[in-house]
Design a protein around this motif. Structure first.
Motif, mmCIF file in Angstrom:
data_model
loop_
_atom_site.group_PDB
_atom_site.id
_atom_site.type_symbol
_atom_site.label_atom_id
_atom_site.label_comp_id
_atom_site.label_asym_id
_atom_site.label_seq_id
_atom_site.Cartn_x
_atom_site.Cartn_y
_atom_site.Cartn_z
ATOM 1 N N ASP A 276 7.508 17.398 39.677
ATOM 2 C CA ASP A 276 8.869 17.408 39.158
ATOM 3 C C ASP A 276 8.920 18.022 37.757
ATOM 4 O O ASP A 276 9.917 17.887 37.054
ATOM 5 N N ILE A 277 7.850 18.709 37.369
ATOM 6 C CA ILE A 277 7.771 19.317 36.035
ATOM 7 C C ILE A 277 7.668 20.827 36.181
ATOM 8 O O ILE A 277 6.843 21.341 36.941
ATOM 9 N N VAL A 278 8.526 21.536 35.453
ATOM 10 C CA VAL A 278 8.541 23.006 35.490
ATOM 11 C C VAL A 278 8.461 23.530 34.062
ATOM 12 O O VAL A 278 9.417 23.420 33.301
ATOM 13 N N PRO A 279 7.318 24.072 33.655
ATOM 14 C CA PRO A 279 7.221 24.646 32.311
ATOM 15 C C PRO A 279 7.898 26.010 32.242
ATOM 16 O O PRO A 279 7.931 26.753 33.228
ATOM 17 N N ILE A 280 8.435 26.326 31.064
ATOM 18 C CA ILE A 280 9.095 27.621 30.884
ATOM 19 C C ILE A 280 8.503 28.339 29.664
ATOM 20 O O ILE A 280 9.176 28.504 28.646
ATOM 21 N N PRO A 281 7.240 28.776 29.758
ATOM 22 C CA PRO A 281 6.660 29.514 28.637
ATOM 23 C C PRO A 281 7.410 30.822 28.424
ATOM 24 O O PRO A 281 7.997 31.376 29.355
ATOM 25 N N GLY A 282 7.373 31.298 27.197
ATOM 26 C CA GLY A 282 8.000 32.578 26.887
ATOM 27 C C GLY A 282 7.012 33.480 26.186
ATOM 28 O O GLY A 282 6.166 33.025 25.420
ATOM 29 N N SER A 283 7.097 34.762 26.455
ATOM 30 C CA SER A 283 6.270 35.743 25.762
ATOM 31 C C SER A 283 6.994 37.077 25.797
ATOM 32 O O SER A 283 7.754 37.358 26.735
ATOM 33 N N ARG A 284 6.754 37.895 24.790
ATOM 34 C CA ARG A 284 7.316 39.252 24.774
ATOM 35 C C ARG A 284 6.369 40.254 25.402
ATOM 36 O O ARG A 284 6.690 41.441 25.475
ATOM 37 N N ARG A 285 5.212 39.798 25.859
ATOM 38 C CA ARG A 285 4.196 40.693 26.405
ATOM 39 C C ARG A 285 4.029 40.454 27.904
ATOM 40 O O ARG A 285 3.738 39.335 28.341
ATOM 41 N N ILE A 286 4.179 41.523 28.668
ATOM 42 C CA ILE A 286 4.124 41.417 30.124
ATOM 43 C C ILE A 286 2.766 40.874 30.572
ATOM 44 O O ILE A 286 2.680 40.060 31.497
ATOM 45 N N GLY A 287 1.690 41.295 29.910
ATOM 46 C CA GLY A 287 0.363 40.814 30.289
ATOM 47 C C GLY A 287 0.241 39.310 30.171
ATOM 48 O O GLY A 287 -0.374 38.660 31.021
ATOM 49 N N ASN A 288 0.820 38.736 29.116
ATOM 50 C CA ASN A 288 0.787 37.280 28.950
ATOM 51 C C ASN A 288 1.574 36.582 30.043
ATOM 52 O O ASN A 288 1.166 35.530 30.553
ATOM 53 N N VAL A 289 2.713 37.147 30.387
ATOM 54 C CA VAL A 289 3.543 36.563 31.444
ATOM 55 C C VAL A 289 2.778 36.561 32.771
ATOM 56 O O VAL A 289 2.767 35.565 33.509
ATOM 57 N N GLU A 290 2.129 37.671 33.084
ATOM 58 C CA GLU A 290 1.352 37.753 34.324
ATOM 59 C C GLU A 290 0.224 36.730 34.331
ATOM 60 O O GLU A 290 -0.042 36.082 35.349
ATOM 61 N N ALA A 291 -0.427 36.574 33.183
ATOM 62 C CA ALA A 291 -1.530 35.605 33.095
ATOM 63 C C ALA A 291 -1.030 34.177 33.255
ATOM 64 O O ALA A 291 -1.685 33.340 33.898
ATOM 65 N N ASN A 292 0.124 33.868 32.671
ATOM 66 C CA ASN A 292 0.672 32.510 32.771
ATOM 67 C C ASN A 292 0.933 32.101 34.215
ATOM 68 O O ASN A 292 0.772 30.930 34.584
ATOM 69 N N ILE A 293 1.330 33.060 35.028
ATOM 70 C CA ILE A 293 1.669 32.756 36.420
ATOM 71 C C ILE A 293 0.462 32.211 37.177
ATOM 72 O O ILE A 293 0.594 31.401 38.099
ATOM 73 N N VAL A 294 -0.739 32.625 36.767
ATOM 74 C CA VAL A 294 -1.954 32.150 37.435
ATOM 75 C C VAL A 294 -2.039 30.628 37.395
ATOM 76 O O VAL A 294 -2.580 29.993 38.318
ATOM 77 N N ALA A 295 -1.501 30.021 36.337
ATOM 78 C CA ALA A 295 -1.552 28.555 36.221
ATOM 79 C C ALA A 295 -0.849 27.875 37.385
ATOM 80 O O ALA A 295 -1.232 26.772 37.792
ATOM 81 N N ALA A 296 0.181 28.520 37.923
ATOM 82 C CA ALA A 296 0.940 27.917 39.021
ATOM 83 C C ALA A 296 0.213 28.024 40.353
ATOM 84 O O ALA A 296 0.691 27.491 41.361
ATOM 85 N N THR A 297 -0.927 28.693 40.375
ATOM 86 C CA THR A 297 -1.729 28.770 41.593
ATOM 87 C C THR A 297 -3.110 28.147 41.372
ATOM 88 O O THR A 297 -4.008 28.324 42.187
ATOM 89 N N THR A 298 -3.240 27.411 40.250
ATOM 90 C CA THR A 298 -4.520 26.794 39.887
ATOM 91 C C THR A 298 -4.477 25.293 40.146
ATOM 92 O O THR A 298 -3.604 24.597 39.625
ATOM 93 N N GLN A 299 -5.397 24.804 40.952
ATOM 94 C CA GLN A 299 -5.505 23.375 41.219
ATOM 95 C C GLN A 299 -6.650 22.804 40.391
ATOM 96 O O GLN A 299 -7.810 23.120 40.624
ATOM 97 N N LEU A 300 -6.309 21.978 39.430
ATOM 98 C CA LEU A 300 -7.337 21.385 38.576
ATOM 99 C C LEU A 300 -7.920 20.137 39.221
ATOM 100 O O LEU A 300 -7.191 19.335 39.822
ATOM 101 N N ASP A 301 -9.211 19.971 39.071
ATOM 102 C CA ASP A 301 -9.849 18.724 39.464
ATOM 103 C C ASP A 301 -9.278 17.600 38.599
ATOM 104 O O ASP A 301 -9.031 17.782 37.411
ATOM 105 N N ARG A 302 -9.094 16.429 39.194
ATOM 106 C CA ARG A 302 -8.488 15.308 38.462
ATOM 107 C C ARG A 302 -9.312 14.931 37.238
ATOM 108 O O ARG A 302 -8.758 14.505 36.214
#
Length: 332
Positions: A276-302
């Motif tokens: 139920d949590i949606v982060p909204i990071p902001g960046s002026r650099r496209i590369g940073n935005v692309e990198a941030n998206i990886v977090a939404a496909t990353t499953q961390l070990d507990r």
């Protein structure tokens, strides 16, 4: 000729049970209006289009960002791709008395719609509580905008659990936007439990500690537009900033072990706190935005999630979130 590798598209999350579906990571557009340094409008529009191409459809703005510039900028995106965007904007940010009054609610949405060049907003937030207007009156007027078709869903920002309950009794609140990160865990104490009881999503702004959690700053001198940040945020005062930069070192080391960046790990930790949590990071650099998206496909070990929670307990960051006048505007 091979095409450039595309990051996987982020998963989707609901803003409340049965609520609208949005990308698990959204985009906070405030920085495109020169808050943290110069931004070029043409490049900003390219970035916004790239967001949609990558599957990030949740775009957050406000009438206060750049005194309307941010909304006018986003109008360029909406003119071509309105149906692809879940659009959120806000009103009532300044300390002027009466901004939560019904007449200002109606005036503000019409002004925002005009700047955005659209006939509706998907999510409309009260940016800051108006202490001179009962929240019931403000939300009642916002609910009328839903009935009129100008707004699809209602939100609040920087409010207490008590205020949320009062507002939700008038009209369902889809989301609360609150600062939440490894540096700012205040919502966990009272607000987040109330939100979960009511079925309200948390939209986390400044999820990367206004850039410090990215690990990009190794020294105070690395911070772009430092004086502007210091004027707004005590955590960027020199002594506090040194302390906060040092806190990020173990995050950077853990991220490297996992093959992630510090930003990706900080965002993945936040996403692991609940669907139920949606982060909204902001960046002026496209590369940073692309990198941030990886977090939404990353499953961390507990174990990693718990380790980070222990490394960054509540109040670990030095300095208040805002200067006294800004803190006074928060409904705590």
């Amino acid at each position: 000729m091979t095409e450039p590798t595309q990051p996987p598209k982020p998963s989707r999350r609901a803003l409340g049970p049965g609520g609208p579906q949005v990308s698990a990571i959204g985009y906070g557009a405030m920085g495109l209006s020169g808050v943290y340094g110069a931004a070029d409008d043409a490049e900003s529009l390219r970035l916004l289009h790239r967001l949609l191409d990558l599957g990030v459809d949740f775009v957050d703005t406000a009438d206060a960002y750049g005194d309307g510039h941010n909304e006018r900028l986003i109008a360029g995106l909406l003119a071509e791709r309105r149906q692809e965007v879940f659009l959120a904007t806000k009103f009532g940010a300044t300390a002027d008395s009466g901004l939560g009054r019904p007449e200002n609610v109606r005036r503000s949405i019409d002004a925002s719609l005009g700047r955005l060049g659209t006939d509706h907003v998907d999510l409309y937030y009260l940016h800051r509580l108006d202490p001179d207007t009962p929240i019931e009156e403000t939300v009642g007027a916002m609910a009328e905008l839903v009935q009129a078709g100008k707004v699809r869903h209602l939100g609040l920002s920087e409010i207490s659990a008590r205020t949320l309950r009062r507002a939700h009794a008038v009209h369902p609140i889809a989301a609360v936007q609150q600062e939440y990160s490894l540096f700012t865990r205040e919502p966990e104490a009272e607000l987040l439990p109330a939100m979960r009881e009511l079925g309200v999503a948390l939209v986390a702004y400044s999820p990367l500690g206004r850039g410090v959690l990215t690990g990009a700053f190794r020294e105070v001198s690395d911070v772009e537009n430092l004086q502007v940040r210091q004027q707004r945020y005590p955590r960027f005062a020199e002594e506090s900033l040194r302390h906060n930069i040092a806190l990020v070192q173990p995050l950077r080391e853990r991220a490297e072990e996992l093959g992630l960046t510090s930003a990706q790990l900080a965002l993945a930790w936040l996403l692991a706190q609940g669907d139920d949590i949606v982060p909204i990071p902001g960046s002026r650099r496209i590369g940073n935005v692309e990198a941030n998206i990886v977090a939404a496909t990353t499953q961390l070990d507990r174990r990693v999630v718990d380790e980070l929670s222990q490394l960054f307990p509540a109040d670990v960051a030095a300095g208040e979130r805002y200067h006294p006048d800004g803190m006074a505007r928060l409904d705590r």
